[in-house]
Structure formats: C-alpha cells, structure tokens
Write a protein that holds these residues in place. Structure first.
Motif, PDB file in Angstrom:
ATOM      1  N   MET A 194       0.835  -1.204   0.000  1.00  0.00           N
ATOM      2  CA  MET A 194       0.000   0.000   0.000  1.00  0.00           C
ATOM      3  C   MET A 194       0.879   1.268   0.000  1.00  0.00           C
ATOM      4  O   MET A 194       0.696   2.162  -0.812  1.00  0.00           O
ATOM      5  N   HIS A 195       1.896   1.289   0.876  1.00  0.00           N
ATOM      6  CA  HIS A 195       2.758   2.474   0.957  1.00  0.00           C
ATOM      7  C   HIS A 195       3.550   2.675  -0.329  1.00  0.00           C
ATOM      8  O   HIS A 195       3.682   3.801  -0.812  1.00  0.00           O
ATOM      9  N   LEU A 196       4.089   1.586  -0.862  1.00  0.00           N
ATOM     10  CA  LEU A 196       4.933   1.721  -2.056  1.00  0.00           C
ATOM     11  C   LEU A 196       4.091   2.171  -3.252  1.00  0.00           C
ATOM     12  O   LEU A 196       4.531   2.981  -4.072  1.00  0.00           O
ATOM     13  N   GLN A 197       2.881   1.636  -3.355  1.00  0.00           N
ATOM     14  CA  GLN A 197       1.981   2.042  -4.433  1.00  0.00           C
ATOM     15  C   GLN A 197       1.657   3.539  -4.307  1.00  0.00           C
ATOM     16  O   GLN A 197       1.711   4.285  -5.283  1.00  0.00           O
ATOM     17  N   ARG A 198       1.360   3.950  -3.081  1.00  0.00           N
ATOM     18  CA  ARG A 198       1.001   5.364  -2.870  1.00  0.00           C
ATOM     19  C   ARG A 198       2.171   6.294  -3.169  1.00  0.00           C
ATOM     20  O   ARG A 198       1.973   7.438  -3.526  1.00  0.00           O
ATOM     21  N   SER A 199       3.406   5.766  -2.994  1.00  0.00           N
ATOM     22  CA  SER A 199       4.532   6.660  -3.282  1.00  0.00           C
ATOM     23  C   SER A 199       4.961   6.551  -4.746  1.00  0.00           C
ATOM     24  O   SER A 199       6.057   6.995  -5.099  1.00  0.00           O
ATOM     25  N   GLY A 200       4.120   5.945  -5.552  1.00  0.00           N
ATOM     26  CA  GLY A 200       4.328   6.019  -6.999  1.00  0.00           C
ATOM     27  C   GLY A 200       5.114   4.874  -7.607  1.00  0.00           C
ATOM     28  O   GLY A 200       5.482   4.919  -8.780  1.00  0.00           O
ATOM     29  N   ARG A 201       5.381   3.808  -6.826  1.00  0.00           N
ATOM     30  CA  ARG A 201       6.110   2.674  -7.415  1.00  0.00           C
ATOM     31  C   ARG A 201       5.158   1.782  -8.181  1.00  0.00           C
ATOM     32  O   ARG A 201       3.950   1.753  -7.916  1.00  0.00           O
ATOM     33  N   LYS A 202       5.744   1.011  -9.118  1.00  0.00           N
ATOM     34  CA  LYS A 202       4.931   0.002  -9.812  1.00  0.00           C
ATOM     35  C   LYS A 202       4.981  -1.256  -8.944  1.00  0.00           C
ATOM     36  O   LYS A 202       6.021  -1.912  -8.841  1.00  0.00           O
ATOM     37  N   VAL A 203       3.867  -1.543  -8.300  1.00  0.00           N
ATOM     38  CA  VAL A 203       3.841  -2.640  -7.328  1.00  0.00           C
ATOM     39  C   VAL A 203       2.987  -3.790  -7.863  1.00  0.00           C
ATOM     40  O   VAL A 203       1.853  -3.573  -8.307  1.00  0.00           O
ATOM     41  N   ILE A 204       3.548  -4.991  -7.826  1.00  0.00           N
ATOM     42  CA  ILE A 204       2.784  -6.189  -8.211  1.00  0.00           C
ATOM     43  C   ILE A 204       2.774  -7.117  -7.002  1.00  0.00           C
ATOM     44  O   ILE A 204       3.830  -7.421  -6.436  1.00  0.00           O
ATOM     45  N   VAL A 205       1.581  -7.551  -6.599  1.00  0.00           N
ATOM     46  CA  VAL A 205       1.461  -8.371  -5.393  1.00  0.00           C
ATOM     47  C   VAL A 205       0.907  -9.747  -5.743  1.00  0.00           C
ATOM     48  O   VAL A 205      -0.073  -9.869  -6.484  1.00  0.00           O
ATOM     49  N   THR A 206       1.576 -10.768  -5.208  1.00  0.00           N
ATOM     50  CA  THR A 206       1.006 -12.123  -5.247  1.00  0.00           C
ATOM     51  C   THR A 206       0.616 -12.453  -3.814  1.00  0.00           C
ATOM     52  O   THR A 206       1.484 -12.494  -2.934  1.00  0.00           O
TER      53      THR A 206
END
Ligand SMILES: NC(=O)C1=CN([C@@H]2O[C@H](COP(=O)(O)OP(=O)(O)OC[C@H]3O[C@@H](n4cnc5c(N)ncnc54)[C@H](O)[C@@H]3O)[C@@H](O)[C@H]2O)[C@@H](O)CC1
Ligand SMILES: [K+]
Length: 508
Positions: free
Chosen positions: A74-86
């Motif tokens: 959640m934090h990384l996505q909000r700070s603009g990273r491209k986040v992929i979660v499994t």
C-alpha cells in the motif's frame, strides 16, 4: 530502524519470546498498529535499498507475515512505485490484521498477479513476505506438504535476479535454529551456481532472532536490519546474544613476557607413528598463540623428538612432554594429535592450569568416559577449560549425528557446555559459544574464506593466548572467536587466506 553490524552486541529473542513481546505490545496499542508500523518500515527500507526499482514484486503469504507485505505494498503504491502483489491468502480466512492490510493495498490500487512477473531483473526489487515466525518446523511434527503456489513463489525468490528484501525472516527459515523447515530448503540449480549472488537483506521486526545469525541463516538473511516497532523488550530476557568486539585491554608499560603467560601446545603426531605427519597443526596453533600476544610459547610435538627447532618461527620453544610444568601452563591440546594424544591426555586434563581442548583431544575424549569425567572435574576445581569442536567433533562428543547438531546449534553448544562443565565453542557459520548457567552467544564475524585446513588450529592457539593473559574462559573464547573471524573479514582481496598467514595476522 538500523542495520546490524558486528561493532556492538545485540540481544536475540526466539520465537516464543518474540510472541510474548508481540502479545503484550499489541494489547497496549490500538488494533493493527504493529502491522502498520511493520509495513511502513518495510516500505521505507525498500525505498532506501532500491530507490530506482522499476517494479517491486511482493510475495505475500497467508498469515501475518503476508500482512506486513500487503501493508508495505500500500505504501509503495502510494509513493508512486509500480507494485505487483502475489497474495496466497483469502479475505475470509486471513488473520484480521492481514485482512485489513489487504483491504488497504486494494484501495491503494496495487496490481495483483498469480505468480512472479517473468521479466524481473537486477533493476527490480522482490519483497519476501511469504512466511515469518509462523513457520512450523519442529523436528517432532511431521513435515507439512507446502502448497504448490507457495513453493513456486519461494523458488522465484531464491532464484531471483533482482535483490530480495525478506520481511522478518527469509521465508521458511526457523527463527530459533537458522535451519529451513522440511521441504522449504532453497535449491540452486546447476546453471545458477556460478552467477554472482543477488543482494539479500532481511528486516527483522520487533526483535532480532538467533536463526538469522547461525547455521544456514547467515547466508540466507544477507544484510540484517532491525525495526523494533517502537516496542521495548522490557523484562523479557534474551535467549542468546550476538557478540560484540572485545573491550581493549591496554598493556602496561611495566610488563614483561611473564605478564602474558606461557602457552604450551601439545599435539602433532609424527610421520613414523601411522604415516601421517601432523606437526603442522600444532605449529599453526603455536604461531597463532605467539601472534595473539602470549608471553612465551612452548611446543611439545608427539613426533618422538624429530623436530628440534622450527626455523620459520625460532621464538617457539620445543619441549619434551616430561619437561613441561603443567600446573603453571595454559595448555592447547589436540591439534594434529592423532592417536598419540591419548597417552598424554589424562595428565594434561588433570594438571593443566588452564586448558583448550581441540581436534583429536576431543575425538579421544568422546570415546573414553574416564576422560570425560576428568574434564567435568576441572570445572568443579575451578580450572578454566574451553573446548573447540567443529560440528562432527561435537556430534561425537554428544553421541549425535552431525545433522542433529546442526539442526539446533544453540542447543548443541549448550549441551556440550553442560555435559562437559566448561566453555564450549561450536565452530561453523555463526560460531556458538556456551557455558553452564549463562545465555549463549553467537559470533557475528567470519566468512567462508575460513573454510580451509588449519584455521581451527589457529583458533585454538588464539584462545590459549587469551586464557594465558588472564581472561576468563568465556572471555577468552568469545574474544578469540570474534578476532579470528574479523581477521578473515578484513582479509585483503586477492591474497590467499592460508592458516599460517592467518596465524601471523590475528594480533592485528
Ligand atoms: N501479529 C503481530 O502483532 C505482528 C506480526 N508480525 C508479522 O507476523 C509474522 C507472524 O505471523 P503468523 O503468526 O501469521 O505467521 P506467518 O505469517 O509467519 O506464517 C503462518 C502461515 O504459514 C503457514 N505455514 C507455517 N509453517 C509452514 C510450513 N512448514 N510450510 C508451509 N506453510 C507453513 C501457516 O499455515 C500459516 O498460513 C511475523 O513474522 C511478522 O512478519 C508483524 O507484523 C509484527 C506484528
Ligand atoms: K519472510
């Protein structure tokens, strides 16, 4: 949050102690606080370690370790990273904390995938939030059959070309022992054997766990960081310590060679006895004692008097066994001793003022109950003794297999100390030092360059020098082990680490 270095000691807490701390802290804080702190710490470290990562793949398991990963997502996505979660969990069966963090990751708009993206490279980052302290690896419970998706994610992390940040523990590693749970041990396919290892970091949460620092834990964890989540250990006693450096003991100007004690090394079976000359082992121990500051070093070789002088080390004084005043000496006994050591062991064990037992001395004691009893009696008489077995020697002393010793190195070292009533140094990655009635220590220094013949003899000689200078058995063992490893850690690149070169450098 800070990175763990060998420059200071650290308390270590096992799974049970960590759970107690976690329970007490959770009860005193609003719901979800600990996981929110944990996820934020993971995200902050991820940003610091890989500020330019293109993609961050986060593998989240079904428990609260996965919850930490979801919170970080959640934090990384909000700070603009491209986040992929499994995520291997389900909203209806996940623990409450993890479910709340899953909802927050969803609301932040992370991307979901069934498995690792197949185009990860060194410019990306993987976060391993599959399993933490919840891994069940008791040798007494039947091995679990891990879920196929979990195994696929674990393999992807083990073989990842991208750096890996493990949350709390490398997944599958037992926090107490530093061994992987059955079925979860990483395998390295042959085509990856020669690839440079990818950087690995572990952010330990709440406490530092012993398994990060011994057995396979050191290699698996890589660089270790700690975030205590704002929780103090309070009255919870540590289960072990990660050792720090020795406090400097300045030498008084008004000192002489007698101030630092006499070390006598006994070992080195001759070539004539069984066709195997082992004098080198004893000479290495003697050289290490000399360079670690012993006032005088005597050497008794069990070679029928063939060697009268070591021209490379004329400071060493060769002596016949019957010319040694055992009651006044710090003895280092067993290096290269072969079968010949058996003849002198009863006298050495009964009479030496201070004693280090290594190698063939230990192998002989393992087969003779009377010698075992003599070692125990030394402790009762207040005569300091240190034993320095490697895992195979420890197994012989304890009547176990090497695998059983390695399965729980802290416990094995403690058993040695208790059964032999002395300080026990169980060598190997993350050497353990144990003594009766005290919490064991794990040494943080040393590396695989020490895996070469003769380095154990060097260590025995170093322990002898520290004992001779007046250190207690515990201090002598812990300081010598630390300095031995440190010498390897600062070894110049491109210079071969041989035992004789190590012996000459150990004094700094
Ligand atoms: N509960 C809390 O207050 C906090 C927990 N924290 C995190 O929570 C973790 C512990 O969470 P959990 O207790 O849920 O445990 P984990 O999330 O570490 O693991 C539990 C899951 O692993 C599975 N599992 C266990 N052994 C296995 C095996 N041998 N093979 C395959 N699957 C196995 C279990 O079925 C369960 O689904 C910590 O390591 C830490 O990351 C942190 O957020 C700090 C606060
Ligand atoms: K993990």
């Amino acid at each position: 949050m800070h990175r763990i270095t060998p420059h200071q000691p650290h308390p270590l807490f096992n799974t049970a102690a960590t759970r107690r701390l976690e329970k007490a802290a959770a009860a005193a804080l609003p719901p979800h606080t600990l996981m929110q702190r944990a996820g934020l710490a993971v995200a902050q470290l991820a940003q610091a370690l890989a500020p330019h990562a293109r993609t961050v793949w986060i593998a989240c398991g079904p428990g609260n370790n996965g919850g930490d990963g979801l919170e970080a997502a959640m934090h990384l996505q909000r700070s603009g990273r491209k986040v992929i979660v499994t995520w291997l969990g389900q909203p209806d069966t996940a623990p409450a904390d993890a479910r709340a963090s899953w909802q927050r990751a969803r609301d932040a708009g992370v991307a979901w995938a069934d498995a690792a993206p197949n185009d990860l490279d060194a410019n990306d980052l993987c976060i391993d939030a599959l399993l933490g302290i919840g891994v069940a690896s008791s040798p007494h419970s039947p091995p679990r059959t891990p879920d196929a998706r979990l195994l696929t994610c674990l393999q992807a992390l083990h073989h990842s070309p991208a750096p890996v940040l493990a949350v709390d523990l490398p997944s599958g590693l037992d926090a107490d022992t530093g061994q992987f749970a059955a079925g979860l041990t990483p395998d390295t396919p042959p085509h990856l054997h020669h690839r440079a290892p990818t950087p690995r970091h572990t952010l330990s949460l709440l406490t530092l766990k012993p398994g990060l620092f011994t057995a396979t834990g050191r290699d698996a964890a890589g660089h270790v960081w700690l975030d205590d989540l704002g929780v103090e250990p309070g009255h919870e006693p540590p289960n072990a310590w990660l050792s720090g450096p020795a406090l400097p003991a300045p030498r008084a100007h008004a000192s002489h060679k007698g101030s630092y004690g006499d070390v006598a090394v006994v070992g080195g079976e001759g070539l004539a006895a069984r066709g195997m000359g082992m004098a080198g082992a004893a000479l290495l121990a003697a050289s290490a004692a000399l360079h670690s500051g012993a006032g005088r070093v005597l050497v008794t070789l069990l070679d029928d008097g063939h060697l009268q002088l070591d021209p490379q080390q004329p400071e060493l004084m060769l002596r016949r066994f019957d010319a040694l005043a055992l009651e006044q000496l710090t003895m280092v006994c067993g290096c290269g001793g072969g079968q010949a050591i058996a003849h002198v062991l009863p006298e050495v064990i009964s009479r030496a003022a201070r004693l280090v037992l290594d190698a063939d001395a230990l192998n002989t004691i393992a087969t003779q109950a009377a010698l075992h009893a003599l070692v125990v009696a030394r402790g009762q008489h207040g005569q300091p003794t240190v034993i320095t077995p490697h895992p195979l020697e420890a197994a012989r002393l304890l009547g176990l297999t090497t695998a059983e010793v390695q399965a729980d190195r802290l416990d094995a070292a403690q058993q040695l100390a208790d059964q032999f009533n002395c300080v026990a140094v169980l060598k190997g990655s993350g050497t353990v030092i144990a003594a009766p009635d005290r919490v064991p220590a794990i040494n943080p220094t040393g590396n695989a360059r020490l895996a070469t013949a003769g380095t154990g003899d060097v260590l025995a000689g170093m322990v002898g020098a520290h004992l001779a200078a007046g250190a207690s058995a515990w201090r002598a063992a812990s300081e010598a082990v630390y300095q031995h490893g440190q010498a390897a850690d600062v070894w110049p690149a491109g210079l071969a680490l041989t035992a004789s070169a190590l012996a000459r450098r150990v004094g700094g």
